[in-house]
Design an enzyme around this catalytic site. Structure first.
Site, PDB file in Angstrom:
ATOM      1  N   ASN A  71      83.030 -27.100  50.519  1.00 15.83           N
ATOM      2  CA  ASN A  71      83.918 -27.902  50.849  1.00 15.83           C
ATOM      3  C   ASN A  71      84.048 -28.224  52.010  1.00 15.83           C
ATOM      4  O   ASN A  71      84.289 -27.386  53.068  1.00 15.83           O
ATOM      5  CB  ASN A  71      85.211 -27.654  49.943  1.00 15.83           C
ATOM      6  CG  ASN A  71      85.621 -28.795  50.375  1.00 15.83           C
ATOM      7  OD1 ASN A  71      85.902 -29.848  50.933  1.00 15.83           O
ATOM      8  ND2 ASN A  71      87.170 -28.599  48.853  1.00 15.83           N
ATOM      9  N   TYR A 144      89.743 -46.802  52.143  1.00 15.67           N
ATOM     10  CA  TYR A 144      88.269 -46.635  51.736  1.00 15.67           C
ATOM     11  C   TYR A 144      87.076 -47.334  52.980  1.00 15.67           C
ATOM     12  O   TYR A 144      86.523 -46.518  53.938  1.00 15.67           O
ATOM     13  CB  TYR A 144      87.339 -46.485  50.749  1.00 15.67           C
ATOM     14  CG  TYR A 144      86.230 -46.609  50.287  1.00 15.67           C
ATOM     15  CD1 TYR A 144      85.231 -45.581  50.257  1.00 15.67           C
ATOM     16  CD2 TYR A 144      85.055 -47.803  50.483  1.00 15.67           C
ATOM     17  CE1 TYR A 144      84.015 -45.226  50.107  1.00 15.67           C
ATOM     18  CE2 TYR A 144      83.583 -47.258  50.669  1.00 15.67           C
ATOM     19  CZ  TYR A 144      83.675 -46.319  50.336  1.00 15.67           C
ATOM     20  OH  TYR A 144      82.161 -46.317  49.703  1.00 15.67           O
ATOM     21  N   VAL A 212      86.986 -56.803  34.812  1.00 18.68           N
ATOM     22  CA  VAL A 212      88.644 -56.440  35.655  1.00 18.68           C
ATOM     23  C   VAL A 212      89.046 -58.223  36.408  1.00 18.68           C
ATOM     24  O   VAL A 212      87.762 -58.468  37.256  1.00 18.68           O
ATOM     25  CB  VAL A 212      88.472 -55.425  37.299  1.00 18.68           C
ATOM     26  CG1 VAL A 212      90.404 -55.527  38.507  1.00 18.68           C
ATOM     27  CG2 VAL A 212      89.129 -54.060  36.123  1.00 18.68           C
TER      28      VAL A 212
END
Ligand SMILES: NC(=O)c1ccc[n+]([C@@H]2O[C@H](COP(=O)([O-])OP(=O)(O)OC[C@H]3O[C@@H](n4cnc5c(N)ncnc54)[C@H](O)[C@@H]3O)[C@@H](O)[C@H]2O)c1
Length: 347
Positions: A71, A144, A212
């Site tokens: 990680n 983001y 959507v």
């Protein structure tokens, strides 16, 4: 004899540290590097599931690929691997939009390049001209893009002050096999992947494809195998790639998300041999689907001038062709498990 690059110079094998190389794009890049080049891949990721087929010790390239389960948030071994490599490609990110609202902190800390202008005059995005425009702070979806842009700026500042050699790639909806996961099969049942896997999941289960806000947004889709050709050109032609930001997309494959759904229904009906009339779409609101804080740009088209000039790269695969091979893969990989699950819902 060593292969030559675009300038006729021999291509020397590089050690490439690929952070997040166990994901969708990384898996395709690893496949290409192993089967068609002499480069060495040092792959770092929290998962190797998508590249396990390349890690078998009996394969001819076994000595050229290694996987490090790591990680990157909290592992000091990363620096050693980066320093020992000739080139680092960073692909690690949380890039499923459903997580931008619900996990904004992880999104910010994990992400890299992107910036999405929203005004019609900025639908066509030029790497060296278009401004970066974001939604307001409470629209957490933009975390983001904002985190990606911070990294762009950090890389550029390192280049300006310390001479860092860099190439930034802007992927415009690269899609293909192994993208994301099918909820309940190889990912969490309540997980929400990106649009290709969402629609594939609906098709495999015979459910309506959820549009959507009516699926009005327009996007250009590029087959991941075409995209990997572009990345390999950058690796093998550093003199042409250094210091550049490249849009990598296919402006000829532009459709609305609604049109994408309709096309996927048509192609999947053929692949799975089911009547297209049994497959449908359903309108849902972005708040119901993604939760509070969702927002997006209506349209974004990559300007291809720089990549054409520097690398002579052009995408080759039409949307019909790429959906055909991708949906064949989805059907072959998942339909059995889904049929089993649907026939025995309690397990
Ligand atoms: N696919 C696209 O069209 C697209 C579009 C725009 C940007 N991108 C960017 O390209 C990159 C690769 O995207 P992808 O489609 O392959 O996504 P992906 O989710 O399949 O791959 C990302 C990989 O990063 C790994 N990762 C995330 N956090 C990590 C951590 N802390 N430590 C180690 N590994 C970690 C994940 O396990 C995953 O394997 C991402 O930066 C993404 O934002 C992709």
């Amino acid at each position: 004899m060593a292969k030559a690059n675009l300038d006729g110079n021999p291509i020397t094998p590089l050690s490439i540290c690929m952070i997040g190389g166990g994901g969708f794009i990384g898996s395709h890049l690893c496949e290409k590097l192993m089967s068609e080049t002499s480069h060495i891949a040092i792959v770092v990721d929290v998962s190797s599931e998508k590249i396990n087929h390349l890690l078998d010790k009996s394969l001819p390239w076994a000595k050229r690929i290694e996987f490090h389960h790591m990680n990157i948030k909290n592992d000091s071994r990363l620096e050693t691997l980066v320093k020992a490599s000739d080139l680092t490609i960073n692909l690690a990110a949380i890039c499923t939009p459903a997580d931008y609202n619900t996990r904004p902190l992880d999104t910010i800390f994990s992400n890299f390049i992107d910036a999405i202008p929203v005004e019609p005059q900025y639908y066509m995005l030029k790497e060296d001209v278009s401004p970066c425009i974001f939604g307001p702070v409470h629209k957490q979806r933009w975390s983001y893009a904002c985190a990606k842009q911070m990294t762009d700026r950090l890389i550029y500042a390192e280049h300006a002050e310390n001479g860092l050699k860099f190439t930034i790639v802007r992927p415009y909806n690269w899609i293909g096999p192994r993208m994301d996961f099918i909820p309940g099969v190889d990912g969490p049942s309540d997980g929400v992947p990106r649009v290709l896997a969402c629609f594939s999941n609906n098709l495999l289960r015979g459910e309506p494809l959820k549009l959507v806000d009516g699926g009005r947004s327009q996007r250009t889709f590029l087959y991941v195998k075409d995209a990997i050709e572009a990345v390999l050109l950058m690796i093998d032609n550093p003199n042409r790639a250094n210091g550049h930001i490249f849009n990598v997309g296919n402006p000829d494959n532009e459709v609305s998300v609604k049109q994408l759904a309709e096309l996927m229904i048509k192609v999947y009906a053929k692949v799975a041999d089911v009547p297209a009339s049994s497959l449908s779409t359903l309108d849902v609101t972005s708040e119901d689907f993604y939760g509070k804080g969702y927002d997006d740009s209506d349209r974004r088209i990559p300007d291809m001038t720089i990549i054409t000039k520097q690398l002579g790269w052009k995408p080759r695969t039409s949307l019909d062709e790429l959906l055909d091979s991708t949906l064949q893969y989805q059907h072959q990989t998942y339909s059995h498990a889904i049929k089993k699950e649907l026939s025995n819902p309690s397990t």
